[in-house]
Design a protein around this motif. Sequence first.
Motif, PDB file in Angstrom:
ATOM      1  N   THR A  81       0.839  -1.189   0.000  1.00 19.82           N
ATOM      2  CA  THR A  81       0.000   0.000   0.000  1.00 19.82           C
ATOM      3  C   THR A  81       0.875   1.241   0.000  1.00 19.82           C
ATOM      4  O   THR A  81       1.998   1.226   0.511  1.00 19.82           O
ATOM      5  CB  THR A  81      -0.948   0.044   1.216  1.00 19.82           C
ATOM      6  OG1 THR A  81      -0.185   0.003   2.407  1.00 19.82           O
ATOM      7  CG2 THR A  81      -1.942  -1.102   1.183  1.00 19.82           C
ATOM      8  N   SER A  82       0.332   2.295  -0.584  1.00 20.58           N
ATOM      9  CA  SER A  82       1.069   3.545  -0.720  1.00 20.58           C
ATOM     10  C   SER A  82       0.092   4.706  -0.704  1.00 20.58           C
ATOM     11  O   SER A  82      -1.023   4.598  -1.223  1.00 20.58           O
ATOM     12  CB  SER A  82       1.840   3.544  -2.045  1.00 20.58           C
ATOM     13  OG  SER A  82       2.347   4.821  -2.334  1.00 20.58           O
ATOM     14  N   VAL A  85       0.446   6.184  -4.991  1.00 21.71           N
ATOM     15  CA  VAL A  85       0.542   5.033  -5.893  1.00 21.71           C
ATOM     16  C   VAL A  85       1.179   5.444  -7.215  1.00 21.71           C
ATOM     17  O   VAL A  85       2.079   4.764  -7.719  1.00 21.71           O
ATOM     18  CB  VAL A  85      -0.844   4.389  -6.127  1.00 21.71           C
ATOM     19  CG1 VAL A  85      -0.760   3.292  -7.177  1.00 21.71           C
ATOM     20  CG2 VAL A  85      -1.390   3.844  -4.814  1.00 21.71           C
ATOM     21  N   PRO A 103      -1.708   2.751 -12.640  1.00 27.44           N
ATOM     22  CA  PRO A 103      -2.605   3.147 -11.554  1.00 27.44           C
ATOM     23  C   PRO A 103      -3.956   3.624 -12.090  1.00 27.44           C
ATOM     24  O   PRO A 103      -4.025   4.377 -13.061  1.00 27.44           O
ATOM     25  CB  PRO A 103      -1.850   4.289 -10.872  1.00 27.44           C
ATOM     26  CG  PRO A 103      -0.416   4.003 -11.165  1.00 27.44           C
ATOM     27  CD  PRO A 103      -0.413   3.427 -12.550  1.00 27.44           C
ATOM     28  N   THR A 112      -5.445   1.362  -7.716  1.00 21.26           N
ATOM     29  CA  THR A 112      -4.778   0.071  -7.822  1.00 21.26           C
ATOM     30  C   THR A 112      -3.866   0.038  -9.042  1.00 21.26           C
ATOM     31  O   THR A 112      -4.096   0.751 -10.024  1.00 21.26           O
ATOM     32  CB  THR A 112      -5.798  -1.082  -7.951  1.00 21.26           C
ATOM     33  OG1 THR A 112      -6.559  -0.903  -9.144  1.00 21.26           O
ATOM     34  CG2 THR A 112      -6.736  -1.118  -6.750  1.00 21.26           C
ATOM     35  N   SER A 113      -2.830  -0.773  -8.964  1.00 19.41           N
ATOM     36  CA  SER A 113      -1.905  -0.966 -10.083  1.00 19.41           C
ATOM     37  C   SER A 113      -1.174  -2.285  -9.890  1.00 19.41           C
ATOM     38  O   SER A 113      -1.172  -2.844  -8.793  1.00 19.41           O
ATOM     39  CB  SER A 113      -0.900   0.183 -10.156  1.00 19.41           C
ATOM     40  OG  SER A 113      -0.021   0.166  -9.044  1.00 19.41           O
ATOM     41  N   LEU A 125       0.237  -2.872  -6.180  1.00 20.09           N
ATOM     42  CA  LEU A 125       0.534  -1.603  -5.508  1.00 20.09           C
ATOM     43  C   LEU A 125      -0.732  -0.780  -5.494  1.00 20.09           C
ATOM     44  O   LEU A 125      -1.270  -0.418  -6.556  1.00 20.09           O
ATOM     45  CB  LEU A 125       1.651  -0.862  -6.239  1.00 20.09           C
ATOM     46  CG  LEU A 125       2.065   0.498  -5.696  1.00 20.09           C
ATOM     47  CD1 LEU A 125       2.627   0.374  -4.278  1.00 20.09           C
ATOM     48  CD2 LEU A 125       3.067   1.164  -6.608  1.00 20.09           C
ATOM     49  N   ALA A 126      -1.253  -0.494  -4.299  1.00 20.91           N
ATOM     50  CA  ALA A 126      -2.547   0.173  -4.184  1.00 20.91           C
ATOM     51  C   ALA A 126      -2.562   1.144  -3.023  1.00 20.91           C
ATOM     52  O   ALA A 126      -1.747   1.044  -2.095  1.00 20.91           O
ATOM     53  CB  ALA A 126      -3.659  -0.866  -3.993  1.00 20.91           C
ATOM     54  N   SER A 127      -3.521   2.075  -3.071  1.00 18.39           N
ATOM     55  CA  SER A 127      -3.738   2.942  -1.919  1.00 18.39           C
ATOM     56  C   SER A 127      -4.442   2.125  -0.843  1.00 18.39           C
ATOM     57  O   SER A 127      -5.015   1.060  -1.138  1.00 18.39           O
ATOM     58  CB  SER A 127      -4.584   4.156  -2.328  1.00 18.39           C
ATOM     59  OG  SER A 127      -5.843   3.749  -2.834  1.00 18.39           O
TER      60      SER A 127
END
Length: 129
Positions: A81-82, A85, A103, A112-113, A125-127
Amino acid sequence: MSQGRSRVVKFAKTIVYVEDAKASIEFFERAFGWKGTYWDQGAGEVDAGDTKIVFATYTVGQSHLTDVGAPGAVGFELGLTSEDVEGDFQRAVDAGAEPLKAPEKSPWGQVTSYLRCPDGTVIDLASPA
């Protein structure tokens, strides 16, 4: 559960088997700013915040698990999570990751990505959800 005692099982780490564990650690240092905290004889780890991600060569894995998968096989993904993103996605691509899905904001608001690391590991890799 044993009589009279409670038992707690906690997630400790993920081990990712790759061709070149050192290169994988260096990628995560460049792409996400994580620090490599250990390296020895084909295995090492990065500090990923609350836990560690261990990278080990297929040879290391096969020394105790004879059926460790073949190079390039995808059997799992790492979910990260980031708060940024888009920025972290671009940094990972600049560090050598292959973009699989740029993303994109979902209907429920999460960004999301997906990326593939140089070692073949897939990253979601997602929020935060």
